[in-house]
Design an enzyme around this catalytic site. Sequence first.
Site, mmCIF file in Angstrom:
data_model
loop_
_atom_site.group_PDB
_atom_site.id
_atom_site.type_symbol
_atom_site.label_atom_id
_atom_site.label_comp_id
_atom_site.label_asym_id
_atom_site.label_seq_id
_atom_site.Cartn_x
_atom_site.Cartn_y
_atom_site.Cartn_z
ATOM 1 N N GLU A 36 31.001 14.241 -12.679
ATOM 2 C CA GLU A 36 31.957 12.767 -12.788
ATOM 3 C C GLU A 36 33.387 13.386 -13.478
ATOM 4 O OE1 GLU A 36 31.771 10.576 -11.124
ATOM 5 O OE2 GLU A 36 29.387 10.913 -10.847
ATOM 6 N N PHE B 213 25.698 1.010 1.857
ATOM 7 C CA PHE B 213 26.018 -0.554 2.186
ATOM 8 C C PHE B 213 26.764 -1.194 1.202
ATOM 9 C CE2 PHE B 213 21.779 0.142 4.129
ATOM 10 C CZ PHE B 213 22.046 0.175 5.306
ATOM 11 N N GLY C 236 29.006 0.947 -1.113
ATOM 12 C CA GLY C 236 29.744 1.961 -1.973
ATOM 13 C C GLY C 236 30.751 2.877 -1.264
ATOM 14 N N GLY C 237 31.023 2.595 0.028
ATOM 15 C CA GLY C 237 32.099 3.554 0.707
ATOM 16 C C GLY C 237 31.402 4.547 1.361
ATOM 17 N N HIS D 183 24.989 3.432 -1.767
ATOM 18 C CA HIS D 183 26.035 4.644 -1.225
ATOM 19 C C HIS D 183 26.720 3.830 0.156
ATOM 20 C CE1 HIS D 183 24.947 7.065 -4.379
ATOM 21 N NE2 HIS D 183 26.128 7.707 -4.296
ATOM 22 N N GLU E 258 34.219 15.218 -2.863
ATOM 23 C CA GLU E 258 33.275 15.802 -3.660
ATOM 24 C C GLU E 258 33.356 17.093 -4.188
ATOM 25 O OE1 GLU E 258 31.193 13.713 -5.698
ATOM 26 O OE2 GLU E 258 31.737 11.973 -4.651
#
Length: 997
Positions: free
Chosen positions: A480, A613, A615-616, A611, A509
């Site tokens: 992160e 549904f 979370g983009g 993720h 990412e």
Amino acid sequence: MSESNNPLLKGFYFPPFDSIEAKHVLPGIRALLRQLECDLEELERTVEPTWPKLVEPLERILDRLAVVWGVVLHLKAVKDNAHLRSAIQQVQPEKVAFELKLGQSKAVYNGFKAIRESPDWEKLSDARKRIVEAQMKQAVLNGIALEDHTREEFNQIEQELAKLSQQFEENVLDSTKKFEKLVTDKKDIEGLPETVLGLAAKRAVSMGHENATAENGPWIITLDAPCFLAVMQHAKNRTLREEVYRAYVSRASSGDLDNAAVINQILKLRLEKAKLLGYDNYAELSMVAKMATLDKARELLEKLRSASWNCAVQDMEDLKSFSKNQGAPEADDLNHWDIIFWSERLRESKYEINEEELRPYFSLPRVMNGLFSLANKLFGINIEPADGLAPVWISDVQFYRINDSSGIPMAYLYFDPYSRPSEKQPGAWMSEVVGRSRVMSLDGCSPRLPVAHIVCNQMPPVGNKPSLMTFREVETVFHEFGNALQHMLTKQDEGLVAGKRNIERDAVELPSQFMQNWCYHRDTLMSIGKHYESGESIPDDVYKKLVAARTFRAGFLSLRQVRFATIDLELHTKYNPGGEESIFDVDQRVCERSHVVDLLPEEKFLCCFSHIFSGGYAAGYYSFKWAEVLSADAFAAFEEAGLDNAKAVEETGRRFRETVLAEGGGKAALEVFVGFRGREPSPDALLTHNGLFLLRCAGGRNEVKKCSIFGRMQASSSQYSRFGHTARGMGRENSRTEAVRDLDLFCLAMVQTHNTYDPGERDHSNFGWRQPQGSQYAQTDKPAPSMTDIMKCLEKSSALVNNLAQSQKAFQQETQAALGKELVELEAKKEKNLQYGHTAQTENKSSAEEQQPAAESALTEVKSESKISNSLVAAPFPSRLIRNKKEDDEKEILELFKKVPFGGLTKTAAITDEDEEIRDVIMQLYTTNEFPTQNLTGRMPKLTNSKPFLPSHVKTPVLELKGQEARMVELLRKHKGVRMETTTFDRGRSATPEIVY
């Protein structure tokens, strides 16, 4: 409440998190939307196709809404409550309606179109061009080109999708919180670490059990990540593990919290939306803003699936064998709640590593200090605590200031590390508070500096101990932080492309996964791995074991990610909502090719798949693997520079900062990567780091070219994929390097044999494996080659190479002598018309004449460069011309392997008895595709017809036939019916024969 007293409406840089309450949301957002409506009307009335008259006022509108709404959503994620939910539900439709109005503004769109068609277009910077093109593209995706009645339908779909997404996430959180199991008998929680027992007792206290302690209980077990994972990994009580696991995989799948209907409606509306915009399915629509195409995403997943399958199968067999040896009654029928538990035991046994025992070495303060020290070394930044400078939402939150090397602030960072099951969403994420922007400057001169927050869910402090982290939690923080770095270190002053904005979604990412690699860097790990009480560094042998364990269960875990990504694409391409096949049927079908353990009937993982549904990452979960290719290749640049070379690491780190971290969305992601790496991405580093290899054929100075997953040709010099790591630029230093290179090829070939088994496309008996009805995998009486077998062979082979290459000078002299002898023999052959390496029916004087120049050239090369020349060898067949007069075919083949066990070595002395087993392993593997089950020393493995071990997608020549190689092929053909085919080599090289079985 008056607007002047609403903290959401006060101009702020650091949000007043400590004073915002649910009661502020509804009036605050409505007042903000009214103001923004006026701003939009003014923009449409006065718009001109210039930056000051179009882009700057538009950015102010977008930024103001994003910042205030972002604060509200952040508080919902970290301090969720019923009042806050209700307020958001009421005002969200109004917020979505404004976004649609803005996104469908024809005045704004025509302004961007005019800029695009202006004669001044080429004068714009790359960043500004990207902004214009992105805004035009987004307007089309927002439905600007739709007719009025169709646009109204589109807008209704968008409203409903926003509502469903929020409902999905709330159901996941509520169902996770709903499960609580009170445990009073200490025997039931045997095996759980002290830290977890402390956490469970703390939860019990909060629920009214005032006298609960870690030692005596009672304890409350939850489905929150730290507790759930600890139970799965360490609880000896199989019944407890089963109960907790079944509860976890069935979350949000029943009653009022059932997400199945929500998912179906989301998929139905996404499909309708895509068709309205002219796309066949939602995945095609999603790919518009990504690097990959749908075909390329599928190609990547299939390559990873194929490379991972056999390893995953072997992982399960190893697990069964280990658990049986440990006396586990469930060994012959391992279920999901057993797999994690016994995997942890196997990991502990194999690497002598216990994650819980390592916790004292990874205290949160020490980890953060080490992470910040690494950032200083790589990127030249200084990070210092700034607690008290900005309001926070809970006292656990830490606040930092990021300074450049001269002490000037560059950005700010919130860090919320601890799990709070009652109010905080699970998982870990980074998001922006405000972005870097010239337009939103606070002083009218310098750009506004970026602010980010990182949220995790790790173990909180227990008693007077600090938060002690597992190594996985350490990796999560590094991950992160990498995301935050791209937001904080951007140099883009154009706010619409600063930081992560406008970066292709499947590339975002890259920095996060790049930073994870540093967890395995010795100096970094030693800097963060110090005992929280004694200050003692983590033992060196433990570090080595951590690195060795990095690829533990790599095949199984890789398949897990492939499953998630594949079902995501399946649901967004082929699934028909409301049809005969349910979403769970699709999951079962996908798992037949991407999961080696049957799913439970009640497996409802999709009901919690946030993720895609909420979370983009809809039709984009593959992005994690796509970006992992980029990140591994980026880290390989540091490996090539030399991880122990401080100056080289610093230089490479600065280059990474000035490209990947600085460019933001102002350039295409591929262009940014090439700016750092000097070439396009290659998947080799990822496969190497994960222990999942693709065969690379080495051909002297120029390697065989091959297509990467990005569909572009790759070529590089002196770059060899190694077993377990990558060695680059080493190819011609000395004879030992050449020997090691040839050993690498042998190892890679064996691993390729092990990894490319495809149960859906190959004869299931090819490697002794079949797939009987009712089982994902099963073993016949001919076991497939295991990683243990390969490692054993590697160790012996390495010893052999070291013995053969102890003296570079002696090795070189012997090579020259051997080649000189060959020249003499070749000359004699020309005179006597002798056969040399070919049968009497096919060879004559001309063959020897043709071979002489090659031998002379090889000798010259050795003399001048102190090396052995390379032939195109993709298998450990001999590549030197050494005479052999054995007449018996079988004995001759064995003698060939005795004299030259690996391609490229010209040692003529017979190998030692202890290495004969290796020779026989190689021989049987290459002639029967069967891995020997016993020592075959002294006899010829049975030659039978079988398919080639090389995968069908390897199109390059297998080997260039010379001398003994040709002789061996003749013998193999005689015994096996091997036929010869010709394959044209890339880059216009002449055709060379290929062995085909």
